[in-house]
Motif scaffolding. Structure first.
Motif, PDB file in Angstrom:
ATOM      1  N   LYS A  13       0.855  -1.041   0.074  1.00  0.00           N
ATOM      2  CA  LYS A  13      -0.071  -0.132  -0.180  1.00  0.00           C
ATOM      3  C   LYS A  13       0.825   1.153  -0.062  1.00  0.00           C
ATOM      4  O   LYS A  13       0.449   2.127  -0.611  1.00  0.00           O
ATOM      5  N   GLN A  14       1.918   1.273   0.660  1.00  0.00           N
ATOM      6  CA  GLN A  14       2.831   2.278   0.731  1.00  0.00           C
ATOM      7  C   GLN A  14       3.424   2.631  -0.447  1.00  0.00           C
ATOM      8  O   GLN A  14       3.453   3.855  -0.920  1.00  0.00           O
ATOM      9  N   ARG A  15       3.844   1.652  -1.369  1.00  0.00           N
ATOM     10  CA  ARG A  15       4.470   1.577  -2.615  1.00  0.00           C
ATOM     11  C   ARG A  15       3.386   2.301  -3.649  1.00  0.00           C
ATOM     12  O   ARG A  15       3.930   3.226  -4.370  1.00  0.00           O
ATOM     13  N   LYS A  16       2.252   1.597  -3.603  1.00  0.00           N
ATOM     14  CA  LYS A  16       1.091   2.045  -4.400  1.00  0.00           C
ATOM     15  C   LYS A  16       0.687   3.295  -4.346  1.00  0.00           C
ATOM     16  O   LYS A  16       0.714   4.179  -5.275  1.00  0.00           O
ATOM     17  N   LEU A  17       0.574   3.954  -3.216  1.00  0.00           N
ATOM     18  CA  LEU A  17       0.331   5.304  -2.693  1.00  0.00           C
ATOM     19  C   LEU A  17       1.465   6.165  -3.226  1.00  0.00           C
ATOM     20  O   LEU A  17       1.285   7.376  -3.785  1.00  0.00           O
ATOM     21  N   ALA A  18       2.727   5.846  -2.965  1.00  0.00           N
ATOM     22  CA  ALA A  18       3.937   6.998  -3.318  1.00  0.00           C
ATOM     23  C   ALA A  18       3.852   6.745  -4.887  1.00  0.00           C
ATOM     24  O   ALA A  18       4.120   7.837  -5.649  1.00  0.00           O
ATOM     25  N   GLU A  19       3.782   5.562  -5.455  1.00  0.00           N
ATOM     26  CA  GLU A  19       3.518   5.777  -7.169  1.00  0.00           C
ATOM     27  C   GLU A  19       2.554   6.469  -7.649  1.00  0.00           C
ATOM     28  O   GLU A  19       2.973   7.217  -8.529  1.00  0.00           O
ATOM     29  N   LEU A  33      -6.608   9.976  -3.521  1.00  0.00           N
ATOM     30  CA  LEU A  33      -5.351   9.345  -3.419  1.00  0.00           C
ATOM     31  C   LEU A  33      -5.588   8.247  -2.179  1.00  0.00           C
ATOM     32  O   LEU A  33      -5.542   6.884  -2.528  1.00  0.00           O
ATOM     33  N   CYS A  34      -6.014   8.608  -1.184  1.00  0.00           N
ATOM     34  CA  CYS A  34      -6.317   7.824   0.003  1.00  0.00           C
ATOM     35  C   CYS A  34      -7.256   6.673  -0.248  1.00  0.00           C
ATOM     36  O   CYS A  34      -7.246   5.430   0.128  1.00  0.00           O
ATOM     37  N   GLU A  35      -8.280   7.234  -0.627  1.00  0.00           N
ATOM     38  CA  GLU A  35      -9.410   6.252  -0.986  1.00  0.00           C
ATOM     39  C   GLU A  35      -9.225   5.333  -1.940  1.00  0.00           C
ATOM     40  O   GLU A  35      -9.532   4.008  -1.880  1.00  0.00           O
ATOM     41  N   ARG A  36      -8.450   5.521  -3.138  1.00  0.00           N
ATOM     42  CA  ARG A  36      -8.184   4.468  -4.137  1.00  0.00           C
ATOM     43  C   ARG A  36      -6.954   3.584  -3.623  1.00  0.00           C
ATOM     44  O   ARG A  36      -6.862   2.326  -3.904  1.00  0.00           O
ATOM     45  N   CYS A  37      -6.375   3.971  -2.380  1.00  0.00           N
ATOM     46  CA  CYS A  37      -5.240   3.243  -1.864  1.00  0.00           C
ATOM     47  C   CYS A  37      -5.880   2.445  -0.481  1.00  0.00           C
ATOM     48  O   CYS A  37      -4.922   1.839   0.037  1.00  0.00           O
ATOM     49  N   SER A  38      -6.980   2.703  -0.168  1.00  0.00           N
ATOM     50  CA  SER A  38      -7.598   2.298   1.104  1.00  0.00           C
ATOM     51  C   SER A  38      -7.117   2.368   2.156  1.00  0.00           C
ATOM     52  O   SER A  38      -6.426   1.565   3.012  1.00  0.00           O
ATOM     53  N   VAL A  39      -6.622   3.568   2.124  1.00  0.00           N
ATOM     54  CA  VAL A  39      -5.468   4.357   3.270  1.00  0.00           C
ATOM     55  C   VAL A  39      -6.216   5.315   3.893  1.00  0.00           C
ATOM     56  O   VAL A  39      -6.911   6.372   3.257  1.00  0.00           O
ATOM     57  N   ALA A  40      -6.399   5.538   5.050  1.00  0.00           N
ATOM     58  CA  ALA A  40      -6.665   6.710   6.035  1.00  0.00           C
ATOM     59  C   ALA A  40      -6.041   8.101   5.577  1.00  0.00           C
ATOM     60  O   ALA A  40      -4.714   7.854   5.660  1.00  0.00           O
ATOM     61  N   ARG A  41      -6.547   9.219   5.620  1.00  0.00           N
ATOM     62  CA  ARG A  41      -5.667  10.549   5.496  1.00  0.00           C
ATOM     63  C   ARG A  41      -4.657  10.431   6.630  1.00  0.00           C
ATOM     64  O   ARG A  41      -3.605  11.014   6.266  1.00  0.00           O
ATOM     65  N   SER A  42      -4.966  10.111   7.745  1.00  0.00           N
ATOM     66  CA  SER A  42      -4.076  10.148   8.863  1.00  0.00           C
ATOM     67  C   SER A  42      -2.703   9.531   8.626  1.00  0.00           C
ATOM     68  O   SER A  42      -1.690   9.642   9.143  1.00  0.00           O
TER      69      SER A  42
END
Length: 112
Positions: A13-19, A33-42
């Motif tokens: 997830k970290q790699r996908k978000l960074a990419e 971006l966070c929604e697409r990567c299933s990651v909270a903004r925090s």
């Protein structure tokens, strides 16, 4: 997109978000971006504080920027040829900086 930083302890997830964040074709918001990567903004902001995440992101940004450098340089030269005063000023500023860096042993821009 593989870089040397995949060896750094980043999860998928970290790699996908960074990419996605580094990709110039992505024009969404941080929330999207966070929604697409299933990651909270925090979580995103916590990751931005991690040195290994920032390093990976910076390498990706450098890779994208380097791949477009020739295109940008040629566009600048074309604008200069059309008499664009701001482009001409920028051209000489960039050339002056590049010449200074050549003298320091680092070459950034070759003549096109």
């Amino acid at each position: 997109m593989a870089t040397k930083s995949n060896k750094i302890d980043l999860n998928a997830k970290q790699r996908k978000l960074a990419e996605m964040l580094a990709n110039p074709d992505f024009n969404g918001t941080i929330t999207e971006l966070c929604e697409r990567c299933s990651v909270a903004r925090s979580t995103f902001y916590k990751w931005m504080d991690l040195p290994q995440f920032r390093k990976y992101l910076e390498e990706l940004i450098d890779k994208f920027a380097d791949s477009e450098l020739s295109t940008v340089w040629k566009a600048l030269v074309r604008r200069c040829a059309l008499g664009d005063v701001q482009a001409i000023r920028l051209y000489f500023e960039v050339r002056e900086k590049a010449i200074g860096e050549k003298e320091d042993g680092v070459q950034i821009i070759d003549d096109v």
